[in-house]
Scaffold this active site. Sequence first.
Site, PDB file in Angstrom:
ATOM      1  CB  SER A 129       4.962  10.839  34.717  1.00  0.00           C
ATOM      2  OG  SER A 129       3.502  11.357  34.252  1.00  0.00           O
ATOM      3  CE1 TYR A 142       6.866  11.801  29.600  1.00  0.00           C
ATOM      4  CE2 TYR A 142       4.814  11.488  30.927  1.00  0.00           C
ATOM      5  CZ  TYR A 142       5.803  11.869  30.855  1.00  0.00           C
ATOM      6  OH  TYR A 142       6.260  12.917  31.814  1.00  0.00           O
TER       7      TYR A 142
END
Length: 267
Positions: A129, A142
């Site tokens: 990501s 995250y």
Amino acid sequence: MSKVVIITGGSSGIGKSIGEFLQDKGYTVYGTSRNPEKVQNSKIPLVALDVRDSESIYKAIGEVIAKSGRIDVLINNAGVGITGPIEEIPTDEMRNNFETNFFGPIEVMKAVLPQMRSQKSGLIINITSIAGYMGLPYRGIYSASKGALELVTEALRMETKQFGIEITNIAPGDFATNIAAGRYHAPVIKGSAYEKVYGNTLAEMNTHVDSGSNPIEMAQAVYVIINTPKPKIHYKVGAFMQKFSVILKRTLPDKVYEKMLMNHYKL
């Protein structure tokens, strides 16, 4: 003979888009799902696999090898989101996120590497990501799990190059998928010191996902990488400003970049 591709988390979102695209291009594609029997009308065959369960990982990889005789490409796509003030996220939820986003992909790589080594070839693509390049407020866990996978990929690339195996990362920005629905959201606690700001940030994050790019862009990027003899270490796919934010992180002074992020999130 068509290349054999296995995609974790292949029943929805980015994984599904990649699987269908590659199958249409003539690849032999297997997707994975924790509960493939619950997935209706999948265009690609699904194998049961839970990235948090080593036994299910090795069973699924063995099943694919038994059916096709080889694994040419692993796409480590399965992952989950998590949001919340770090002070208020239960530690068990942090561990669960790392089990899925970090330890799980490593275990899947460990399961396919012996087969790829025996073939003297193979490609592993880890879906990380753009959030993994920076510590984002209320998405810190995250960011950390995806950033950790980026660094492990860098190390594993060097360890396995002698066997003819290539490993790379693709870091997507925001894409229009169902990831927000599957995320762990720490609740907005009434009276919490973070109540107002976290509540506003959470609403904005969900809006970004809903209005994100088409997952087909990720599928096209994967296709190009599979057909690249010597892939780069890192790829980024998404809106211009999301990709540009990584360049700014490298070039701006730390506090200037921090101020930019805080302004963006209205902190």
